[in-house]
Motif scaffolding. Structure first.
Motif, PDB file in Angstrom:
ATOM      1  N   GLN A  24       1.152  43.793  22.051  1.00  0.00           N
ATOM      2  CA  GLN A  24       1.343  43.695  23.496  1.00  0.00           C
ATOM      3  C   GLN A  24       0.501  42.566  24.077  1.00  0.00           C
ATOM      4  OE1 GLN A  24       0.377  47.693  24.688  1.00  0.00           O
ATOM      5  NE2 GLN A  24       2.490  48.404  24.488  1.00  0.00           N
ATOM      6  N   ALA A  25      -0.737  42.415  23.605  1.00  0.00           N
ATOM      7  CA  ALA A  25      -1.617  41.358  24.105  1.00  0.00           C
ATOM      8  C   ALA A  25      -1.052  39.977  23.759  1.00  0.00           C
ATOM      9  CB  ALA A  25      -3.012  41.518  23.530  1.00  0.00           C
ATOM     10  N   LEU A  26      -0.450  39.850  22.568  1.00  0.00           N
ATOM     11  CA  LEU A  26       0.137  38.580  22.145  1.00  0.00           C
ATOM     12  C   LEU A  26       1.533  38.369  22.741  1.00  0.00           C
ATOM     13  CD1 LEU A  26      -0.884  38.676  18.383  1.00  0.00           C
ATOM     14  CD2 LEU A  26      -1.693  37.029  20.088  1.00  0.00           C
ATOM     15  N   LYS A  27       2.084  39.429  23.312  1.00  0.00           N
ATOM     16  CA  LYS A  27       3.440  39.394  23.877  1.00  0.00           C
ATOM     17  C   LYS A  27       4.468  39.006  22.814  1.00  0.00           C
ATOM     18  CE  LYS A  27       1.925  38.354  28.563  1.00  0.00           C
ATOM     19  NZ  LYS A  27       0.497  38.399  28.408  1.00  0.00           N
ATOM     20  N   VAL A  28       4.388  39.698  21.665  1.00  0.00           N
ATOM     21  CA  VAL A  28       5.328  39.462  20.563  1.00  0.00           C
ATOM     22  C   VAL A  28       5.913  40.792  20.102  1.00  0.00           C
ATOM     23  CG1 VAL A  28       4.190  37.357  19.753  1.00  0.00           C
ATOM     24  CG2 VAL A  28       3.500  39.546  18.806  1.00  0.00           C
ATOM     25  N   GLU A  29       7.000  40.680  19.367  1.00  0.00           N
ATOM     26  CA  GLU A  29       7.659  41.847  18.792  1.00  0.00           C
ATOM     27  C   GLU A  29       7.807  41.641  17.296  1.00  0.00           C
ATOM     28  OE1 GLU A  29      11.339  42.159  20.871  1.00  0.00           O
ATOM     29  OE2 GLU A  29      10.395  42.892  22.711  1.00  0.00           O
ATOM     30  N   GLU A  30       8.324  42.652  16.624  1.00  0.00           N
ATOM     31  CA  GLU A  30       8.547  42.578  15.187  1.00  0.00           C
ATOM     32  C   GLU A  30       9.380  41.346  14.854  1.00  0.00           C
ATOM     33  OE1 GLU A  30      10.637  45.089  11.565  1.00  0.00           O
ATOM     34  OE2 GLU A  30      10.403  46.016  13.529  1.00  0.00           O
ATOM     35  N   GLY A  31       8.975  40.628  13.815  1.00  0.00           N
ATOM     36  CA  GLY A  31       9.701  39.444  13.373  1.00  0.00           C
ATOM     37  C   GLY A  31       9.226  38.152  13.999  1.00  0.00           C
ATOM     38  N   ALA A  32       8.305  38.228  14.968  1.00  0.00           N
ATOM     39  CA  ALA A  32       7.797  37.018  15.622  1.00  0.00           C
ATOM     40  C   ALA A  32       6.941  36.220  14.646  1.00  0.00           C
ATOM     41  CB  ALA A  32       6.961  37.386  16.851  1.00  0.00           C
ATOM     42  N   THR A  33       6.909  34.917  14.837  1.00  0.00           N
ATOM     43  CA  THR A  33       6.071  34.040  14.029  1.00  0.00           C
ATOM     44  C   THR A  33       4.725  33.882  14.723  1.00  0.00           C
ATOM     45  OG1 THR A  33       7.987  32.838  13.221  1.00  0.00           O
ATOM     46  CG2 THR A  33       5.862  31.733  13.036  1.00  0.00           C
ATOM     47  N   LEU A  34       3.646  34.046  13.946  1.00  0.00           N
ATOM     48  CA  LEU A  34       2.290  33.864  14.465  1.00  0.00           C
ATOM     49  C   LEU A  34       1.622  32.738  13.694  1.00  0.00           C
ATOM     50  CD1 LEU A  34       1.145  37.601  14.694  1.00  0.00           C
ATOM     51  CD2 LEU A  34       1.979  36.149  16.546  1.00  0.00           C
ATOM     52  N   PHE A  35       0.764  31.980  14.366  1.00  0.00           N
ATOM     53  CA  PHE A  35       0.008  30.906  13.740  1.00  0.00           C
ATOM     54  C   PHE A  35      -1.455  31.309  13.685  1.00  0.00           C
ATOM     55  CE2 PHE A  35       3.707  28.681  15.336  1.00  0.00           C
ATOM     56  CZ  PHE A  35       4.007  27.827  14.292  1.00  0.00           C
ATOM     57  N   LEU A  36      -2.060  31.156  12.515  1.00  0.00           N
ATOM     58  CA  LEU A  36      -3.492  31.367  12.353  1.00  0.00           C
ATOM     59  C   LEU A  36      -4.139  29.996  12.305  1.00  0.00           C
ATOM     60  CD1 LEU A  36      -3.463  34.080   9.547  1.00  0.00           C
ATOM     61  CD2 LEU A  36      -3.601  34.424  12.005  1.00  0.00           C
ATOM     62  N   THR A  37      -5.105  29.753  13.187  1.00  0.00           N
ATOM     63  CA  THR A  37      -5.799  28.470  13.198  1.00  0.00           C
ATOM     64  C   THR A  37      -7.286  28.720  13.019  1.00  0.00           C
ATOM     65  OG1 THR A  37      -5.848  28.535  15.620  1.00  0.00           O
ATOM     66  CG2 THR A  37      -4.093  27.261  14.610  1.00  0.00           C
ATOM     67  N   GLU A  38      -7.898  27.869  12.213  1.00  0.00           N
ATOM     68  CA  GLU A  38      -9.320  28.007  11.933  1.00  0.00           C
ATOM     69  C   GLU A  38     -10.132  27.660  13.170  1.00  0.00           C
ATOM     70  OE1 GLU A  38     -12.445  26.628   8.459  1.00  0.00           O
ATOM     71  OE2 GLU A  38     -10.434  25.780   8.514  1.00  0.00           O
ATOM     72  N   ALA A  39     -11.137  28.465  13.423  1.00  0.00           N
ATOM     73  CA  ALA A  39     -12.022  28.267  14.568  1.00  0.00           C
ATOM     74  C   ALA A  39     -13.465  28.237  14.053  1.00  0.00           C
ATOM     75  CB  ALA A  39     -11.822  29.389  15.578  1.00  0.00           C
ATOM     76  N   PRO A  40     -14.421  27.865  14.897  1.00  0.00           N
ATOM     77  CA  PRO A  40     -15.823  27.817  14.460  1.00  0.00           C
ATOM     78  C   PRO A  40     -16.336  29.186  14.005  1.00  0.00           C
ATOM     79  CG  PRO A  40     -15.541  26.736  16.588  1.00  0.00           C
ATOM     80  CD  PRO A  40     -14.247  27.420  16.265  1.00  0.00           C
ATOM     81  N   ASN A  41     -17.424  29.146  13.264  1.00  0.00           N
ATOM     82  CA  ASN A  41     -18.130  30.358  12.814  1.00  0.00           C
ATOM     83  C   ASN A  41     -17.279  31.272  11.945  1.00  0.00           C
ATOM     84  OD1 ASN A  41     -20.437  29.549  14.247  1.00  0.00           O
ATOM     85  ND2 ASN A  41     -19.641  30.454  16.113  1.00  0.00           N
ATOM     86  N   HIS A  42     -16.477  30.694  11.066  1.00  0.00           N
ATOM     87  CA  HIS A  42     -15.676  31.460  10.102  1.00  0.00           C
ATOM     88  C   HIS A  42     -14.740  32.448  10.790  1.00  0.00           C
ATOM     89  CE1 HIS A  42     -18.213  29.714   7.051  1.00  0.00           C
ATOM     90  NE2 HIS A  42     -19.274  30.138   7.723  1.00  0.00           N
ATOM     91  N   THR A  43     -14.096  32.035  11.870  1.00  0.00           N
ATOM     92  CA  THR A  43     -13.153  32.885  12.575  1.00  0.00           C
ATOM     93  C   THR A  43     -11.781  32.227  12.607  1.00  0.00           C
ATOM     94  OG1 THR A  43     -13.677  31.909  14.729  1.00  0.00           O
ATOM     95  CG2 THR A  43     -14.968  33.843  14.068  1.00  0.00           C
TER      96      THR A  43
END
Length: 76
Positions: A24-43
């Motif tokens: 709900q916070a991401l405003k996505v549903e099943e099957g949606a594509t998500l991108f993981l991007t590297e951020a500082p401090n190993h996150t």
């Protein structure tokens, strides 16, 4: 907002299950594509697919690769 989940074995890989609140916070549903991007401090940042986001990330990664030494000096 902090949402807790666990890493689980899924076949020969590992994954996480996103709770309903996260979807709900991401405003996505099943099957949606998500991108993981590297951020500082190993996150990592999780971003829903947005028109043009993939292309922007490719340009950014190419620029960072191309100007690696300059970026390193600027970071000092």
């Amino acid at each position: 907002m902090a949402i807790k989940t666990k890493v689980r074995k899924i076949g020969n890989s590992y994954g996480i299950v996103l709770p309903k609140e996260a979807l709900q916070a991401l405003k996505v549903e099943e099957g949606a594509t998500l991108f993981l991007t590297e951020a500082p401090n190993h996150t990592l940042n999780i971003n829903p697919e947005q028109p043009g986001f993939g292309e922007v990330m490719q340009v950014a990664e190419e620029g960072m690769r191309r100007y690696r030494n300059t970026m390193r000096e600027l970071a000092k």
